[in-house]
Scaffold this motif. Structure first.
Motif, PDB file in Angstrom:
ATOM      1  N   ILE A 169      36.357  29.429  36.432  1.00 31.43           N
ATOM      2  CA  ILE A 169      36.873  30.616  36.106  1.00 31.43           C
ATOM      3  C   ILE A 169      38.381  30.845  36.421  1.00 31.43           C
ATOM      4  N   LEU A 170      39.195  31.323  35.281  1.00 29.55           N
ATOM      5  CA  LEU A 170      40.346  31.242  35.542  1.00 29.55           C
ATOM      6  C   LEU A 170      40.950  32.674  35.669  1.00 29.55           C
ATOM      7  N   LEU A 171      41.406  32.893  36.724  1.00 28.66           N
ATOM      8  CA  LEU A 171      42.278  34.350  36.845  1.00 28.66           C
ATOM      9  C   LEU A 171      43.574  34.343  36.645  1.00 28.66           C
ATOM     10  N   ASN A 172      44.120  34.850  35.724  1.00 30.15           N
ATOM     11  CA  ASN A 172      45.567  34.381  35.598  1.00 30.15           C
ATOM     12  C   ASN A 172      45.979  32.980  35.698  1.00 30.15           C
TER      13      ASN A 172
ATOM     14  N   GLU B  89      49.016  46.464  17.354  1.00 28.02           N
ATOM     15  CA  GLU B  89      49.561  44.963  17.531  1.00 28.02           C
ATOM     16  C   GLU B  89      49.922  44.583  18.995  1.00 28.02           C
ATOM     17  N   ALA B  90      50.265  45.443  19.738  1.00 26.76           N
ATOM     18  CA  ALA B  90      50.453  45.151  21.237  1.00 26.76           C
ATOM     19  C   ALA B  90      49.241  44.569  21.942  1.00 26.76           C
ATOM     20  N   LYS B  91      48.020  44.851  21.071  1.00 20.72           N
ATOM     21  CA  LYS B  91      46.772  44.326  21.794  1.00 20.72           C
ATOM     22  C   LYS B  91      46.880  42.851  21.892  1.00 20.72           C
ATOM     23  N   ASN B  92      47.643  42.310  21.216  1.00 21.49           N
ATOM     24  CA  ASN B  92      47.553  40.617  21.444  1.00 21.49           C
ATOM     25  C   ASN B  92      48.237  40.262  23.111  1.00 21.49           C
ATOM     26  N   LEU B  93      47.268  40.614  23.944  1.00 12.62           N
ATOM     27  CA  LEU B  93      47.726  40.847  25.193  1.00 12.62           C
ATOM     28  C   LEU B  93      47.379  39.528  25.898  1.00 12.62           C
ATOM     29  N   LYS B  94      47.896  39.220  26.951  1.00 12.43           N
ATOM     30  CA  LYS B  94      47.528  37.926  27.543  1.00 12.43           C
ATOM     31  C   LYS B  94      46.358  37.905  28.141  1.00 12.43           C
ATOM     32  N   VAL B  95      45.894  36.361  28.189  1.00 18.07           N
ATOM     33  CA  VAL B  95      44.598  36.591  28.727  1.00 18.07           C
ATOM     34  C   VAL B  95      44.495  36.587  30.311  1.00 18.07           C
ATOM     35  N   GLU B  96      43.385  37.317  31.004  1.00 23.25           N
ATOM     36  CA  GLU B  96      43.393  37.767  32.262  1.00 23.25           C
ATOM     37  C   GLU B  96      42.399  36.628  32.638  1.00 23.25           C
ATOM     38  N   VAL B  97      41.071  36.957  32.306  1.00 24.96           N
ATOM     39  CA  VAL B  97      40.017  36.031  32.697  1.00 24.96           C
ATOM     40  C   VAL B  97      39.558  35.196  31.776  1.00 24.96           C
ATOM     41  N   GLU B  98      39.134  33.964  32.404  1.00 23.47           N
ATOM     42  CA  GLU B  98      38.851  33.256  31.487  1.00 23.47           C
ATOM     43  C   GLU B  98      37.678  32.050  31.847  1.00 23.47           C
ATOM     44  N   ALA B  99      36.749  31.939  30.976  1.00 24.64           N
ATOM     45  CA  ALA B  99      35.633  31.039  31.708  1.00 24.64           C
ATOM     46  C   ALA B  99      35.833  29.653  30.805  1.00 24.64           C
ATOM     47  N   GLU B 100      35.896  28.575  31.619  1.00 22.14           N
ATOM     48  CA  GLU B 100      35.863  27.339  31.033  1.00 22.14           C
ATOM     49  C   GLU B 100      34.585  26.552  31.336  1.00 22.14           C
TER      50      GLU B 100
ATOM     51  N   ARG C  52      29.088  38.312  38.251  1.00 26.41           N
ATOM     52  CA  ARG C  52      29.161  38.030  39.753  1.00 26.41           C
ATOM     53  C   ARG C  52      29.922  36.772  40.071  1.00 26.41           C
ATOM     54  N   THR C  53      30.020  35.583  39.010  1.00 26.63           N
ATOM     55  CA  THR C  53      30.754  34.449  39.272  1.00 26.63           C
ATOM     56  C   THR C  53      32.273  35.081  39.317  1.00 26.63           C
ATOM     57  N   LEU C  54      32.709  35.951  38.555  1.00 21.82           N
ATOM     58  CA  LEU C  54      34.028  36.514  38.633  1.00 21.82           C
ATOM     59  C   LEU C  54      34.731  36.811  39.589  1.00 21.82           C
ATOM     60  N   ASN C  55      33.902  37.156  40.497  1.00 19.18           N
ATOM     61  CA  ASN C  55      34.444  37.442  42.048  1.00 19.18           C
ATOM     62  C   ASN C  55      33.839  36.718  43.080  1.00 19.18           C
TER      63      ASN C  55
ATOM     64  N   VAL D 142      39.667  41.232  42.497  1.00 18.21           N
ATOM     65  CA  VAL D 142      38.440  41.549  41.350  1.00 18.21           C
ATOM     66  C   VAL D 142      37.529  42.519  41.945  1.00 18.21           C
ATOM     67  N   GLY D 143      37.948  43.954  41.896  1.00 21.80           N
ATOM     68  CA  GLY D 143      37.128  45.078  42.342  1.00 21.80           C
ATOM     69  C   GLY D 143      35.616  45.007  41.657  1.00 21.80           C
ATOM     70  N   MET D 144      34.731  45.598  42.378  1.00 18.72           N
ATOM     71  CA  MET D 144      33.433  45.582  41.820  1.00 18.72           C
ATOM     72  C   MET D 144      32.608  47.126  41.973  1.00 18.72           C
ATOM     73  N   VAL D 145      31.898  47.499  40.877  1.00 20.35           N
ATOM     74  CA  VAL D 145      31.161  48.713  41.057  1.00 20.35           C
ATOM     75  C   VAL D 145      29.826  48.642  40.783  1.00 20.35           C
ATOM     76  N   PHE D 146      28.790  49.068  41.410  1.00 15.34           N
ATOM     77  CA  PHE D 146      27.568  48.805  41.215  1.00 15.34           C
ATOM     78  C   PHE D 146      26.470  49.621  40.457  1.00 15.34           C
ATOM     79  N   GLN D 147      25.522  49.371  40.237  1.00 13.36           N
ATOM     80  CA  GLN D 147      24.624  50.188  39.429  1.00 13.36           C
ATOM     81  C   GLN D 147      24.314  51.550  40.418  1.00 13.36           C
ATOM     82  N   LYS D 148      23.744  51.090  41.557  1.00 11.35           N
ATOM     83  CA  LYS D 148      23.505  52.444  42.350  1.00 11.35           C
ATOM     84  C   LYS D 148      24.807  52.675  42.915  1.00 11.35           C
TER      85      LYS D 148
END
Ligand code: ATP
Ligand code: ATP
Ligand code: MG
Ligand code: MG
Ligand code: PO4
Lengths: 272, 325, 219, 288, 288, 219
Positions: free
Chosen positions: D102-105, D33-44, D84-87, D123-129
Motif C-alpha cells: 500500500i503506497l501512501l504518497n 480539469e484540475a481534478k487530474n490530481l496526484k495519486v495519494e493512496v495506491e494498492a499494488e 483497514r489495510t490502509l492504516n 490516516v484517520g478513521m471514523v467508525f460505523q458506531k
C-alpha cells in the motif's frame, strides 16, 4: 518513551497472569497430589472409624451432601425462576425494585449469616439440628444466584421476540413460558448448575444447621453429615489419618465442582 | 382453510370471539401474573424474616450491651463480657489487605486477557482464572493450613520482618497464621471475581473505541487507557463485589487467621474475624447470652455487607445513569 | 448546503447560458433577414456548436443528478424540466440555424419587398422565447401563462404572411424561389414560438406539478 | 418557490451578461480539469489473509488526493478489510497477513521501518458506531492533539479544538458546552465529534467505515454534506452499504465482490454506464 | 442486452398486433381503477400518550385494503408508536394511554369487549430485528398455527407450513432443512421466516417496523420484492427510515412529524408533488 | 422479480404502442397523399389524441420510475431513453398530423403531377421510423446505425423534390398554392427522418452509454 511505557505495562500484565495461573496450578496440584494418594474405595463405601482408629471412609458425608444439595435445588429452583419471571416480565413497580434490591442484598449476605438465620427459624423451634435445616440454608444461598442469572437471561431476550409471539395471537403466559424461557434456557440452566456447584462446597451454613453425623442417615429431621463440614472438622483435628481423609474428600469435592464448572462453560457458553 | 379466512373476516368476530379455553383468556394471564408475584413477595418476606428473626434471637445481648457491643474489645465468655471490636477490626483489615493485593493483579490479568492474549487462548485462560472462584473455601482453608501457613512462616514473614520490621505493620513475632496470610488467601479467592467482571466490562467496550484511539495515533497502552476509562464502572463494581465476598468469607479465614480476639497493628499477628468467631464458637455457646452475642455479631456482619452492597449498587447505578443521559 | 443544491445551480446556469445564446441566435437571424446581412446569419450557424455542446452537457448533468442525487419533489421536477428544456432550446437554436441557411439563398436574390410583418413575427417569437426562459429561471408561472397566450399572435402572423407570400409568388413566378425560402423561414419562426410555449408548459409542470401539455387546460 | 429560493434572480437573461456567465462556466471547467490530481493512496497487488482464509485478492487501485472514494459491494466482500489495510488497523488482528504494497504518497506503509503509530495519525478513521471517548467534548478533541504533542501552548490547543469543531460543522452546536460529556450528544453530533477529533490530529487521509449506517436520515444528510466539504482538503475513503449514499458523496467508486476489486471508476460512470456486467447487476439489484 | 433479457422480442412492431397490445393496456387500466378499494384500517382522531408525554396528536387516516402503505418521518416522530396502536401492542406498555378510535374493518379495536389476543392474530407484525424463535424452522411456523388451533390435522398443518413458506419466498431455500434451527438462517432468511410465520396465522393486516434496516442490500431487495407481492392479498403497513424504500414498495405514504400526520397520499404524489411544504422539505432533505 | 422490472416493461409496452400508432399515422398520410384519400388523412388527425395521451403517460411513468425506483446503469439509460423517445415520437406524430392538414388543401386542388419520388421519400421515412423503433425495442445497435445512415437518402430526396417543385411552381403560377403545401409536406417528412435518426442515437446511448448526438462520430 511512549513505546517503552507501552512495553513495560504489558509485561507487568503478562506477569500477573502467570502469577495467578501458577497459584491455581499450585493449589490444584496440591489437592490432586494429596487427594490421589489418600483416596481409596473405603473412602466411598465406609463410615468413619471412631477417633484414633485409622481407616474408614466418608460415605455418610457423601450421601448427606447429595441429599441436601438435591433438596436445596428442588426448593429453590421453582421459587427463583418464578420470582425471576416476575422481575423481568412484570417488574416495573415498587415491589419489583425492592425485591431486586433485596435479592442483591441476599446475594451479598455471608453464607454463615444465612446459617444463623436458618438456625433461629428451624433448629431452635425443632430443638435439633437436621438435614432439612441444612437444605433450607443451602436453598436460600442458591436463590439469589439463580434469580439473578435467570432474570438477566430473560432480560436479554429481546422485547421484540415477546411482541412477535404476542402478534401471532399468543396469550402472555404462553409467550413467557414457551418462547422467552426457551430462548433463555441455556443461560438459566448454566446459572442453576453453577449455583449447585457453589452450594455443594458451602461449609459455614451447615455448621449449625445440619451439623454432622458419624452415621449414614437418610431421614431429614436428623443431623446429617456433609463433605465440606467433614473436611473442616478433619482438617482442624490433630490426626494425620483424618488429614489424609480430608485431602481425599477435598479432592472429590473439587473434582465434582470443577467438572460442573467446566461442562457449563463448554456446553452452554460456547453456544452463544 | 379458506373458510377459516372467511370466517375470521366476519366482523362480529372481534366482539364475540370463538369459544375459547380458559387458558387462552385474559384471566389465565392474570393468574400467571399473580403466581409469579407471590413468589417475588416470598423473597421479600424471606429477607424481612431474616432480619427480624436474628434481631429477636439476639435480644439479650442487644439489651445488655447496647452500642458498647461494637466498641468494646473484650470478648470473655467466661465473664459473660462480649465486645465485637476485635472481630470487626480483623474482618476489615483482612479484607482490605486482600483488596490491595488483588486489585492490581486482577487488572493486570484482565488487561492481559483483553489486549494481549492470543485470541484462541482467551477463553481457556479466563476459565482457568474463574476456576479459582469455584474451589470451595474449605479447600482453600485446607491448602492454607498445610501449604500457605508453613510457607509464610518459613519464607515470607521473616523477610518482611527483617526488611520492614521497623513499621508497626510488619512487627513480629510471626507464626505464619494471621492477618496477612488470611488476606492472601482472600486475595486468591477474590482475584477471579474482580478479574471476571473486569474482563466482562472490558470486553463489552466496543472494539471501535480502542481502534478509534489507535487511529488517532495512540500507542497500545494509551488505547487501553481509553478502554479502561469506558469500563470503569464495571471494574469498580467488580472490586466492591470482591470486597463483599472477602468480608463474609468464613472457612478459609477461620482456618488460617489464628483466631485470637486481639487488636494488633501488625499484619503478621493472629487475629479473628466476625465470621470465624461465629463458626468457631456457635456450637460451643453454652448459655443464651453467649448465643445471642454471636447472633448479634452476625447482625453486624450483615449490616456491614449490606452497606458495602448498597454502596456498590448506588455507585454502579450512578455511573451507568451518567452514561445514559 | 444540500449536496444536490450545487448541481441544481449548475444546471440552472447552463440552461440560462444556453437560453441566452439561443436568444441571441434568434435576434441575429431576424436582424440578418431584415437587414439582409448574411454575415450575421453565418455567425449564428457557427455559434450553434456551442449550444449543441451545452445541450449534451445539460443532458449528462441532469442524468447524473437523477441517478447520483435521487432528487424528489421540487428538485425532481426542476431536473426533469431541465432535461426537457435543454432539448427544446436546442431545437429552437436548430430552427434559427435553418433560418440562417435559408437566408443564404434569400439574401443572394433581390429583396422581395420591404418586410413589415416578418420582423414583427420575429420580434414576438424572440420575446416569447425570452419570456419563457425568464419564466423558467425565476419560476414565474404567470409569465409562463401570458407567454403561452401570445402564441396565437404568432400563428395569426404566420397565416397572414403565408397568404401574402403565396400571392406574391403566384403573381410573379420569379419570386417563387425566394418566396419558398421565406415560407420555410416563417414556418421555422412559428415552430420556435411553439417551442417557447412548450417551455412554458414545463414551467407550469415544474411549479405546480400539473401536466398541461396536450390537455386543453383553460388557464 | 424552488427556483426563487436559489438566489438566482440576479442571473437575468440580458445578453450583456453572457460573458459573465461564460466566465463562471469556464472557471468550473478549469476546476474539473484540475481534478487530474496526484495519486495519494495506491494498492499494488494486495492480497490479504485471515489465517488460511484469503479475504482480498490482488487489489490494484489508485486513489487521487482530495477526492471522495466510495467502496461498495455486498456484505463480506472485503470492503472493511481493505479499508483497514490502509492504516494497518488490521495489524491488531493476530491471524491477519498482508502481501503486496500500500503506497501512501508513494511510501509503502508495509515497509519494515514504518512507524505504525504515526501512520495511523496520518490516516484517520471514523467508525460505523460513533466512538466518543467517555470524556468531555473538549477532552475528546484534545486527546489526539495531546498524545501526538501537536500543540505548544494552551491557547494553541484551544484554537485547534475550535478549528476542528468548525471544520466538522459542530462548533455552533457545542461551543457553549465544551465541558459537557461527549456521551450527552445525539448520534449524529457524536459522529461529527469523532470526525472533528480525527481532523484535529491533521491527517491526510480519512477512512470511514459506514459512518452513517447507525444514524437517522437527517443526521446522515449532515454527515454527507460534511464529507463533501472535506474533499476540499482531505482524501476521504468511505465504505457504504447504501448505494445512493455512494452516489451522493463520492467522486470515485470501487466495487468489490468476493474479495476482488471488480471495477473502479468515476462514480457517475459506475452508476450510469459500468463497464463490468457484475457491477451493473449489483447496482441495478439483479444480484443473488 | 438490457432489452433482450426482457422477453419482449415477441411484441414486434407489426400493426396487426396493435389490438393485442391495446388490450394489455386496457386490462392494466382496469386494474388501476380497481384500486378504489375499501378502507381496511382507519384512525379516527387518535391521540396517544406515554404517561404525561403526548406522542400522537389527533391522527386521522384511512388505509385501503390490499395496498402497501409506508410511514416516513424523522426519528421520534411517532411512526412506530402509531404502528403499534394498530394491533394494540402498546397495551403492554404500562404508562401508555390511547384516545380516539382505530377501526379495523369498521370495528373499533379499542372497544371494551375486544379480544386483544385474537386481534393480534389478525394484525400480524414484523420487527426491525428478525425474531425467530429458538426452535426449528418448521416449529417456528407451526407455533402460531397451533396456538390458534388453525389446523385440524397433521397433513393440514404441513400444508399450511409449506404454503406460508412459499408465500414468503423461502420454501425453496429451506425445504430440505425444515428441522434445522431457525437461528442458523441468514439475517434476510430469518426475516422472511418471520414474515412466513405471520402469514401462517392468516392475518388481514401486516405491520412492519423497519423490516430491512438490519439487512444488507441484497436481503433488503428480496424483502422489498416480497412486500410488493404481499399486496395482492394483504394490507401491508411499513415503517421505514429509508425514503427510497418507501418509494419503491409503497402505494401510499404517510409523513409524520412531531406526532402529527402531515400528509397522506399516493406515494408518487408525495414524492413528485407533495402538497405540504414540510413534506417537500423532508423528502428533499432540506430539514433541520 | 425486481420491483423496477414491471415498470420498465410497462414503459416499453407503452413506447411500443405509441410507436405502432405513429407508424400507422405515417403510413396513412403517405397513402392519403398518393391516393388522394382525404378521409384517411383525417383519421390520422383524430388518432393523434391517443398518441398525445400516451406521451403524457410515458412521461409520468418515466418520471415516477426515476423518483420511485432510482434506476441505475442500464435501467437508468432505458428510462431516460423512454423519456426522450416519447417526446420524439409525439413530434413525429405531430408532423404526420401537419402533413394531414396540408393534404386537406392539396387534395382539394387538382393533382400536380404523378408523384414518383414523394411516395419513395414517404416509404423510406416510414421504414426509418419503423427501424428506429425496432432498434429501440430490441436494443439493436446495428440496426440503429444502419438507420442513421439512411437519413442521407431522405435528405437527397428532399432536395430533389424541392427543386422539382420550385421548377413546377415557377413554370405554372397556378400551382404555387399546391406546390407550397407540398413543400411543407416534404419538409415534414424530412424532419420525421431526422427524428428517426434521433431515436437511433438514443438507442446507441441506451446500449453503449455513448452520446453521439452533435458529435460527428464515424459509425
Ligand atoms: N477478524 C476476522 N477474522 C476472520 N475472518 C474475517 C475477519 N473479519 C472479516 N473476516 C472475513 O473476511 C471477509 C471480508 O470481511 P469484511 O468485513 O471486509 O467485509 P465487508 O465487505 O466489510 O462486509 P460488511 O459489508 O458486512 O461490513 C468476510 O468473509 C469475513 O467473514
Ligand atoms: N415506551 C415509551 N415510553 C415513553 N416514551 C416513548 C416510548 N416509546 C417511544 N416514546 C417516545 O415517543 C415518541 C415517538 O416515538 P416512536 O418510537 O414512535 O418514534 P419513531 O417515529 O418510531 O422513531 P424512530 O424512527 O426512531 O423509530 C418519541 O419521542 C419517543 O421518545
Ligand atoms: Mg464492513
Ligand atoms: Mg420506530
Ligand atoms: O423541430 P420540429 O421539426 O419538430 O418543428
Amino acid at each position: 518513551m511512549r513505546k517503552l511505557i507501552d512495553k513495560f505495562v504489558f509485561t507487568i500484565c503478562s506477569l500477573s497472569t502467570v502469577l495467578v495461573l501458577s497459584i491455581l496450578a499450585l493449589i490444584i496440584i496440591y489437592i490432586f497430589a494429596n487427594g490421589v494418594l489418600a483416596i481409596n474405595l473405603d473412602f466411598f463405601t465406609k463410615l468413619p472409624k471412631p477417633v484414633g482408629e485409622d481407616g474408614g471412609g466418608m460415605v455418610n458425608a457423601i450421601v448427606g451432601s447429595i441429599i441436601m444439595v438435591t433438596l436445596a435445588a428442588l426448593i429453590s429452583i421453582p421459587i427463583s425462576i418464578g420470582a425471576a419471571i416476575y422481575l423481568s416480565e412484570f417488574g416495573k413497580g415498587f415491589l419489583a425494585t425492592i425485591v431486586r434490591f433485596l435479592v442483591d442484598v441476599l446475594a451479598g449476605v455471608p453464607s454463615i449469616v444465612i446459617g444463623i438465620f436458618v438456625y433461629t427459624i428451624v433448629v431452635l423451634p425443632m430443638k435439633r439440628f437436621s438435614a432439612i435445616a441444612g437444605a433450607l440454608a443451602l436453598a436460600i444461598i442458591m436463590i439469589p444466584t439463580v434469580v439473578r442469572a435467570t432474570e438477566e437471561a430473560l432480560r436479554l431476550v429481546p422485547q421484540t421476540l415477546r411482541e412477535a409471539a404476542l402478534a401471532l395471537g399468543a396469550p402472555y403466559w404462553r409467550v413467557v413460558l414457551e418462547i422467552v424461557v426457551l430462548s433463555a434456557r441455556s443461560s438459566i440452566i448454566s446459572g442453576v448448575l453453577l449455583a449447585i456447584a457453589r452450594i455443594a462446597g458451602e461449609t459455614a451454613p451447615l455448621l449449625f444447621t445440619a451439623l454432622g453425623n458419624r452415621f449414614l442417615v437418610t431421614v431429614l429431621d436428623r443431623p446429617m453429615a456433609s463433605l465440606p463440614v467433614q473436611i473442616y472438622s478433619y482438617a482442624v483435628s490433630p490426626y494425620d489419618d483424618w488429614h489424609r481423609q480430608a485431602w481425599a474428600a477435598t479432592f472429590s469435592l473439587v473434582i465434582f465442582i470443577l467438572l460442573i464448572n467446566l461442562s457449563v462453560r463448554f456446553f452452554f457458553r460456547t453456544k452463544e | 382453510m379458506e373458510n377459516l379466512q372467511e370466517a375470521t373476516k366476519t366482523d362480529n368476530l372481534i366482539l364475540a370471539p370463538r369459544k375459547k379455553r380458559w387458558l387462552m383468556s385474559p384471566s389465565a394471564d392474570k393468574a400467571f401474573h399473580t403466581l409469579t408475584k407471590s413468589l417475588a413477595l416470598f423473597l421479600f418476606t424471606l429477607v424481612i424474616a431474616l432480619v427480624a428473626s436474628m434481631i429477636y434471637n439476639s435480644r439479650l445481648s442487644l439489651s445488655r450491651f447496647g452500642l458498647s457491643f461494637v466498641f468494646s474489645s473484650t470478648w470473655d465468655p467466661v465473664k459473660e463480657l462480649f465486645g465485637a471490636l476485635p472481630f470487626v477490626y480483623g474482618t476489615l483489615v483482612s479484607s482490605i489487605t486482600a483488596l490491595i493485593i488483588a486489585i492490581p493483579i486482577s487488572l493486570g490479568v484482565a488487561i492481559f486477557l483483553t489486549e494481549e492474549c492470543p485470541y484462541k487462548l482467551r477463553p481457556i485462560v479466563l476459565t482457568l482464572v474463574e476456576l479459582l472462584a469455584a474451589i470451595p473455601s474449605v479447600a482453600y482453608g485446607l491448602w492454607g493450613i498445610f501449604v500457605l501457613v508453613p510457607f509464610m512462616r518459613n519464607y515470607i514473614n521473616p523477610v518482611l520482618e527483617k526488611g520492614l520490621g521497623f513499621l508497626p505493620l510488619f512487627k513480629g513475632p510471626s507464626y505464619g497464621i494471621g492477618l496477612l496470610t488470611s488476606g492472601m488467601i482472600l486475595a486468591v479467592m477474590i482475584v477471579p471475581i474482580i478479574t471476571a467482571i473486569s474482563v466482562n466490562s472490558l470486553n463489552s467496550v466496543l472494539p471501535s473505541q480502542r481502534e478509534a484511539a489507535l487511529a488517532l495515533g495512540a500507542t497500545r497502552w494509551e488505547a487501553t487507557q481509553i478502554v479502561l476509562l469506558n469500563a470503569r464502572s464495571g471494574i469498580i463494581g467488580g472490586i466492591i463485589l470482591g470486597l463483599g465476598r472477602a468480608l463474609g468469607e468464613t472457612m478459609a479465614v477461620t482456618m488460617v487467621i489464628g483466631n485470637r480476639p486481639e487488636i494488633s497493628l501488625s499484619l503478621l499477628a493472629p487475629s479473628y474475624t466476625m465470621a470465624s468467631v461465629i463458626a468457631n464458637e456457635f456450637t460451643e455457646a453454652t448459655y443464651d447470652l453467649y448465643l445471642h452475642a454471636l447472633i448479634e455479631i452476625a447482625i453486624l456482619l450483615f449490616i456491614i455487607t449490606f452497606i458495602v452492597q448498597a454502596f456498590a449498587q448506588l455507585l454502579i447505578r450512578q455511573i451507568s445513569k451518567g452514561k445514559k443521559s | 448546503m444540500r449536496i444536490i443544491e450545487a448541481d441544481l445551480n449548475k444546471l440552472k446556469e447552463k440552461i440560462n447560458l444556453m437560453g441566452i445564446l439561443t436568444q441571441d441566435a434568434i435576434e441575429q437571424v431576424v436582424k440578418a433577414l431584415v437587414e439582409r446581412n448574411t454575415e450575421l446569419s453565418e455567425n449564428v450557424i457557427t455559434a450553434d456548436d456551442k449550444i449543441d455542446v451545452l445541450e449534451n452537457e445539460i443532458d449528462k448533468l441532469a442524468t447524473d443528478v437523477m441517478v447520483l442525487r435521487q432528487p424528489a419533489a421540487g428538485d425532481l421536477r426542476f431536473t426533469i424540466t431541465c432535461l426537457h428544456t435543454a432539448g427544446i432550446i436546442e431545437r429552437v437554436a436548430d430552427h434559427a440555424v435553418n433560418i440562417a441557411k435559408h437566408i443564404r439563398v434569400i439574401n443572394n436574390e433581390p429583396p422581395l419587398k420591404p418586410y413589415v410583418d416578418l420582423p414583427k413575427m420575429g420580434t414576438i417569437t424572440r420575446e416569447m422565447f425570452r419570456d419563457s426562459l425568464q419564466a423558467l429561471i425565476t419560476g414565474d408561472v404567470n409569465l409562463a401563462r401570458l407567454t403561452i397566450r401570445r402564441d396565437d399572435q404568432v400563428d395569426d402572423l404566420f397565416h397572414l404572411i403565408y397568404d401574402e407570400l403565396l400571392e406574391v409568388m403566384q403573381k410573379d413566378p420569379t419570386t417563387v424561389k425566394r418566396g419558398s425560402e421565406l415560407l420555410f423561414v416563417i414556418k421555422h419562426l412559428e415552430r420556435m414560438a411553439d417551442y417557447a410555449t412548450n417551455i412554458c408548459e414545463m414551467v407550469i409542470y415544474m411549479m405546480e406539478g400539473k401536466v398541461i401539455k396536450h390537455t386543453q387546460e383553460a388557464f | 418557490m424552488l427556483v426563487k429560493n436559489r438566489n438566482m434572480e440576479n442571473t437575468s437573461l440580458e445578453s450583456k451578461e453572457v460573458k459573465e456567465v461564460k466566465e463562471v462556466k469556464e472557471s468550473k471547467e478549469n476546476k474539473e480539469e484540475a481534478k487530474n490530481l496526484k495519486v495519494e493512496v495506491e494498492a499494488e497487488n494486495l492480497n490479504f489473509f485471515y489465517g488460511e482464509k484469503q479475504a482480498l485478492y490482488s487489489i490494484n487501485l489508485k486513489i487521487p488526493e482530495k477526492s471522495v472514494t466510495a467502496f461498495i459491494g455486498p456484505s463480506g466482500c472485503g470492503k472493511s478489510t481493505f479499508l483497514r489495510t490502509l492504516n494497518r488497523m488490521n495489524d491488531i488482528i493476530v491471524s491477519a497477513r498482508v502481501e503486496g504494497k500500500i503506497l501512501l504518497n508513494n511510501q509503502n506503509i508495509y515497509a519494515p521501518n514504518v512507524d505504525v503509530v504515526d501512520l495511523r495519525r496520518r490516516v484517520g478513521m471514523v467508525f460505523q458506531k460513533s466512538t466518543p471517548f467517555p470524556k468531555s467534548i473538549f477532552d475528546n478533541i484534545v486527546y489526539g492533539i495531546k498524545i501526538n504533542k501537536l500543540a505548544n501552548s494552551r491557547t494553541e490547543l484551544q484554537q485547534m479544538v475550535e478549528q476542528a469543531l468548525k471544520q466538522a460543522a459542530l462548533w455552533d452546536e457545542v461551543k457553549d458546552r465544551l465541558n459537557d460529556s461527549a456521551l450527552a450528544l445525539s448520534g449524529g453530533q457524536q459522529q461529527r465529534l469523532c470526525i472533528a477529533r480525527t481532523l484535529a490530529v491533521m491527517p491526510e487521509v480519512i477512512l470511514m467505515d459506514e459512518p452513517c449506517s447507525a444514524l437517522d436520515p437527517i443526521a446522515t444528510e449532515k454527515i454527507e454534506e460534511l464529507i463533501v466539504e472535506l474533499r476540499e482538503k482531505y482524501t476521504v475513503i468511505i465504505v457504504t452499504h447504501n448505494m445512493q449514499q455512494a452516489s451522493r458523496v463520492s467522486d470515485y467508486t470501487a466495487f468489490f465482490l468476493l474479495g476482488q476489486l471488480i471495477e473502479f471508476d468515476e462514480t457517475e460512470k459506475i452508476f450510469t454506464y459500468p463497464k463490468e456486467k457484475k457491477t451493473e447487476d449489483y447496482i441495478t439489484g439483479r444480484f443473488g
